[in-house]
Design an enzyme around this catalytic site. Structure first.
Site, PDB file in Angstrom:
ATOM      1  N   ARG A 100       1.061  -1.056  -0.137  1.00  0.00           N
ATOM      2  CA  ARG A 100      -0.136   0.021  -0.489  1.00  0.00           C
ATOM      3  C   ARG A 100       0.848   1.311   0.308  1.00  0.00           C
ATOM      4  O   ARG A 100       2.075   1.375   0.958  1.00  0.00           O
ATOM      5  CB  ARG A 100      -0.501  -0.046   1.175  1.00  0.00           C
ATOM      6  CG  ARG A 100      -1.661   0.965   1.483  1.00  0.00           C
ATOM      7  CD  ARG A 100      -2.702   0.987   0.510  1.00  0.00           C
ATOM      8  NE  ARG A 100      -4.051   1.420   1.218  1.00  0.00           N
ATOM      9  CZ  ARG A 100      -5.003   2.188   0.657  1.00  0.00           C
ATOM     10  NH1 ARG A 100      -5.319   2.291  -0.728  1.00  0.00           N
ATOM     11  NH2 ARG A 100      -6.099   2.872   0.716  1.00  0.00           N
ATOM     12  N   THR A 378     -10.622   0.796  -9.720  1.00  0.00           N
ATOM     13  CA  THR A 378      -9.174  -0.008  -9.450  1.00  0.00           C
ATOM     14  C   THR A 378      -9.250  -1.758  -9.544  1.00  0.00           C
ATOM     15  O   THR A 378     -10.243  -1.693 -10.738  1.00  0.00           O
ATOM     16  CB  THR A 378      -9.983  -0.644  -8.134  1.00  0.00           C
ATOM     17  OG1 THR A 378      -9.451   0.656  -7.298  1.00  0.00           O
ATOM     18  CG2 THR A 378      -8.851  -1.662  -6.788  1.00  0.00           C
ATOM     19  N   THR A 396      -4.187  -0.875  -7.074  1.00  0.00           N
ATOM     20  CA  THR A 396      -5.060   0.748  -8.088  1.00  0.00           C
ATOM     21  C   THR A 396      -4.278   1.865  -7.418  1.00  0.00           C
ATOM     22  O   THR A 396      -3.068   1.598  -6.907  1.00  0.00           O
ATOM     23  CB  THR A 396      -6.154   0.904  -6.713  1.00  0.00           C
ATOM     24  OG1 THR A 396      -6.853   2.066  -7.081  1.00  0.00           O
ATOM     25  CG2 THR A 396      -5.901   1.427  -5.191  1.00  0.00           C
ATOM     26  N   ASP A 420      -7.841   8.846   0.669  1.00  0.00           N
ATOM     27  CA  ASP A 420      -8.563   7.242   1.717  1.00  0.00           C
ATOM     28  C   ASP A 420      -8.136   7.515   2.805  1.00  0.00           C
ATOM     29  O   ASP A 420      -8.672   6.961   3.491  1.00  0.00           O
ATOM     30  CB  ASP A 420      -8.148   5.597   1.142  1.00  0.00           C
ATOM     31  CG  ASP A 420      -8.323   5.337   0.095  1.00  0.00           C
ATOM     32  OD1 ASP A 420      -9.877   5.592  -0.444  1.00  0.00           O
ATOM     33  OD2 ASP A 420      -8.190   3.693  -0.477  1.00  0.00           O
ATOM     34  N   SER A 449      -7.842   1.060   3.506  1.00  0.00           N
ATOM     35  CA  SER A 449      -8.047   0.511   2.052  1.00  0.00           C
ATOM     36  C   SER A 449      -9.258  -0.620   2.048  1.00  0.00           C
ATOM     37  O   SER A 449      -9.801  -1.324   3.496  1.00  0.00           O
ATOM     38  CB  SER A 449      -6.709  -0.443   1.295  1.00  0.00           C
ATOM     39  OG  SER A 449      -7.692  -0.724   0.311  1.00  0.00           O
ATOM     40  N   SER A 450     -10.226  -0.526   1.192  1.00  0.00           N
ATOM     41  CA  SER A 450     -11.147  -1.722   1.294  1.00  0.00           C
ATOM     42  C   SER A 450     -10.791  -2.633   0.244  1.00  0.00           C
ATOM     43  O   SER A 450     -11.615  -3.997   0.338  1.00  0.00           O
ATOM     44  CB  SER A 450     -11.907  -0.830   0.925  1.00  0.00           C
ATOM     45  OG  SER A 450     -12.963   0.274   1.462  1.00  0.00           O
ATOM     46  N   GLY A 470     -14.646  -1.200  -6.402  1.00  0.00           N
ATOM     47  CA  GLY A 470     -15.369  -0.164  -6.537  1.00  0.00           C
ATOM     48  C   GLY A 470     -15.311   0.354  -5.611  1.00  0.00           C
ATOM     49  O   GLY A 470     -16.276   0.228  -4.675  1.00  0.00           O
ATOM     50  N   GLY A 471     -13.622   0.286  -4.644  1.00  0.00           N
ATOM     51  CA  GLY A 471     -13.666   1.140  -3.396  1.00  0.00           C
ATOM     52  C   GLY A 471     -14.374   0.337  -1.519  1.00  0.00           C
ATOM     53  O   GLY A 471     -14.532  -1.296  -2.015  1.00  0.00           O
TER      54      GLY A 471
HETATM   55  O1  DON Z   1      -8.030   1.525  -0.972  1.00  0.00           O
HETATM   56  C1  DON Z   1      -9.276   1.561  -1.292  1.00  0.00           C
HETATM   57  O2  DON Z   1     -10.303   1.076  -0.774  1.00  0.00           O
HETATM   58  C2  DON Z   1      -9.487   2.456  -2.312  1.00  0.00           C
HETATM   59  N1  DON Z   1      -8.490   3.586  -3.005  1.00  0.00           N
HETATM   60  C3  DON Z   1     -10.460   1.302  -3.399  1.00  0.00           C
HETATM   61  C4  DON Z   1     -10.514   2.486  -4.828  1.00  0.00           C
HETATM   62  C5  DON Z   1     -11.184   2.276  -5.615  1.00  0.00           C
HETATM   63  O3  DON Z   1     -11.876   0.684  -6.045  1.00  0.00           O
HETATM   64  C6  DON Z   1     -11.629   2.790  -6.974  1.00  0.00           C
HETATM   65  N2  DON Z   1     -12.422   1.773  -7.934  1.00  0.00           N
HETATM   66  N3  DON Z   1     -13.419   2.321  -8.400  1.00  0.00           N
END
Ligand code: DON
Length: 568
Positions: A100, A378, A396, A420, A449-450, A470-471
């Site tokens: 990360r 991502t 991502t 984030d 992060s997710s 998808g966050g």
């Molecule tokens: O790490 C995370 O949770 C976010 N940066 C993920 C970002 C993400 O999935 C964007 N796409 N839809």
């Protein structure tokens, strides 16, 4: 009149194509004996397959896929971002690697607040200040050194070739580049790489060549981490920082280290899951939810019935409340992880569950222990080989095309992962997530992060690998993919095609994939008090499943977006 007919025809075609896609996915997926790769891009999956067929193992192939994605999926695949890897080796070892991004050493807690202490959200998303110190290259080199069998030069060959010789853009590649053109034009380095010299739009069939990126990849291939974190690439990153008002220093780059971490382990039915620990929230949330689902006898309900979804939503609501308060970088904040995962704690947490009434989120807070996105920026990929090695990598730049800043002369985009962090307690980030002290900005700290790379074993053998984009919906989608397999015995294609829901505590909304749920299911959920909102798609996932008896594996990539299964 003819316009009405045309519209009707287009609508019909849209639904037919949706239907065809879904049906194609729901059919029995192909089985592979020797190896399989599922990723968000055809070229990248084929790069992984090429390395498997050269005799590489799943880790060799995963490194090849990661670098190829940096070339062919520039909005998310990356060397200027970061991610997480969960892996299982043929002799049963399970490990996770955290690569990360980290806050630069000159980052400060209030760096995105103005004089009135208002959050200026643009600053954490676009331009120089948005980027964390990238972790991807260190992650790939570290994983390859420990578990790979081929040299870095060999596994990077496909990526270098794709950058140097170029690749043919599909409709979706072209659409993705064109949709970000206005923001990319704001930065000279990005204009050089991503805008056609004559200023016209990209079209399917165009060849996309990235010479500077090819040279950067060659420096990494020959020098390893030094080819990125110091030397010419390091200097180019710092020069770009000076140009766009960023704060990453050469020292920040040199100091970056990925970290091997103990996986979060959960048992569910006859599966053992291995998931990413903090600074990913995936493992903690999934384990909490699985536990609470057990408390509510989820196995008595049929898939996606209102009562099934109600239970899922109520567990998610409570778990996301904990996530947002308690989780952050464990090297900076003492997370009460044992307590958060304790069975009694979780049973108590769900004890106020009402089978016919949604709990209002404002009456749910974090537990006491001693706008939702529709685009997918991502990416995730899985690789499995015939030796029992399985790798799941979620990676991502955060938003699509990250900070939109390309390092001039080096040809790669930098992330906007600083968004984030919780820039101001109580203020939602781009995913509507509201954070707390645990995830405040500190120099050198990793942002929560997710991303949820996950591997599950059954009888000690690999059974499932997955992750997605998808966050926060990544967590819920991977969980639903897994439940579809574990509870409902679906194959990979069925599990991924089944409709999904998402709840993240705040906003207090039960998101459902609009096209797929029946009216009476949604009405029943509303009668329980859920604020149901239909949205397009929830997350974009890629999975591999394994049949222990036949020793065959199969893969599936979401028909909700692009993705490609390559195997042999
Ligand atoms: O790490 C995370 O949770 C976010 N940066 C993920 C970002 C993400 O999935 C964007 N796409 N839809």
């Amino acid at each position: 009149m003819s316009r009405i007919l045309l519209t009707l025809l287009l609508c019909a075609l849209f639904f037919i194509s949706q239907y065809d896609l879904t049906m194609a996915q729901v059919s029995q997926p192909e089985n592979y004996e020797n190896g399989v790769v599922t990723s968000g891009d055809r070229y990248a999956s084929e790069a992984g397959l090429e390395i498997l067929q050269k005799g590489g193992n799943a880790v060799d192939a995963a490194v090849a896929v990661q670098f190829a994605l940096a070339v062919t999926l520039p909005r998310a695949g990356n060397i200027g971002g970061g991610g997480f890897m969960v892996l299982h080796t043929g002799d049963g070892e399970i490990n996770t690697l955290d690569f990360r991004e980290k806050a630069p050493s000159r980052a400060t807690r209030d760096m995105y607040l103005d004089d009135e202490r208002e959050f200026i959200s643009e600053k954490s998303k676009i331009g120089g200040l948005a980027s964390g110190v990238p972790g991807t290259v260190d992650g790939m080199v570290t994983a390859l050194e420990r578990y790979g069998t081929l040299a870095l030069e060999i596994v990077m060959e496909p990526a270098i070739r794709l950058a140097e010789e170029g690749y043919i853009l599909s409709h979706s590649h072209a659409r993705s580049l064109n949709s970000a053109a206005d923001q990319l034009r704001e930065f000279d380095g990005s204009t050089e790489v991503f805008i056609k010299p004559d200023g016209t739009s990209w079209k399917a069939g165009d060849r996309f060549i990235q010479n500077d990126l090819a040279e950067t990849l060659k420096r990494i291939a020959s020098m390893g981490r030094r080819g990125f974190y110091s030397g010419l690439t390091g200097r180019l990153i710092v020069e770009e920082m000076n140009r766009v008002g960023g704060i990453i220093t050469l020292r920040d780059l040199r100091d970056y280290k990925s970290i091997w971490r103990e996986p979060i382990k959960a048992e569910y039915l006859d599966y053992e899951l291995f998931m990413m620990p903090p600074p990913s929230s995936g493992g903690v949330v999934m384990k909490q939810v699985l536990n609470m689902l057990g408390e509510m006898d989820i196995d008595k309900y049929s898939l996606n019935s209102a009562d099934y979804l109600h239970r899922l939503a109520e567990a998610l609501r409570r778990s996301f409340a904990d996530r947002n308060y308690w989780l952050g970088d464990p090297d900076f904040f003492k997370i009460p992880i044992a307590e958060l995962l304790d069975e009694n704690y979780l049973s108590n947490r769900i004890s106020d569950f009402n089978p016919e009434m949604a709990t209002a989120s404002d009456s749910v807070s974090h537990g006491h222990v001693n706008s939702l996105l529709e685009s997918y920026e991502t990416t995730h990929f899985n690789v499995a080989d015939r030796y029992g090695n399985v790798v799941a990598v979620n990676t991502t730049l955060n938003g699509s095309f990250g900070s939109f800043v390309t390092v001039t002369g080096a040809g790669f985009l930098l992330n906007n992962e600083m968004d984030d962090f919780s820039a101001k307690p109580g203020e939602p980030n781009m995913f509507g997530l509201i954070g707390a002290e645990a995830n405040s900005i500190e120099p050198g700290k990793r942002m929560l992060s997710s991303m949820s790379p996950t591997i599950a074993l059954k009888n000690g053998q690999p059974a499932f690998a997955g992750g997605g984009a998808g966050g926060p919906t990544i967590i819920t989608a991977v969980l639903q993919n897994f439940l579809n397999i574990a509870l409902f015995e679906m194959n990979a294609a069925q599990a991924i095609a089944a409709p999904r829901i998402h709840h993240q505590w705040l906003p207090d909304v039960l998101f459902v994939e609009g096209l797929y749920f029946s009216e009476d299911t949604l009405e029943k959920l509303e009668s329980y008090g859920h604020q149901v909102q239909r949205i397009g798609n929830i997350a974009l996932t890629h999975i591999i499943t394994f049949d222990n008896k036949s020793e065959m594996m199969s893969g599936a990539s979401d028909s909700r977006g692009d993705g490609y299964v390559a195997g042999y």
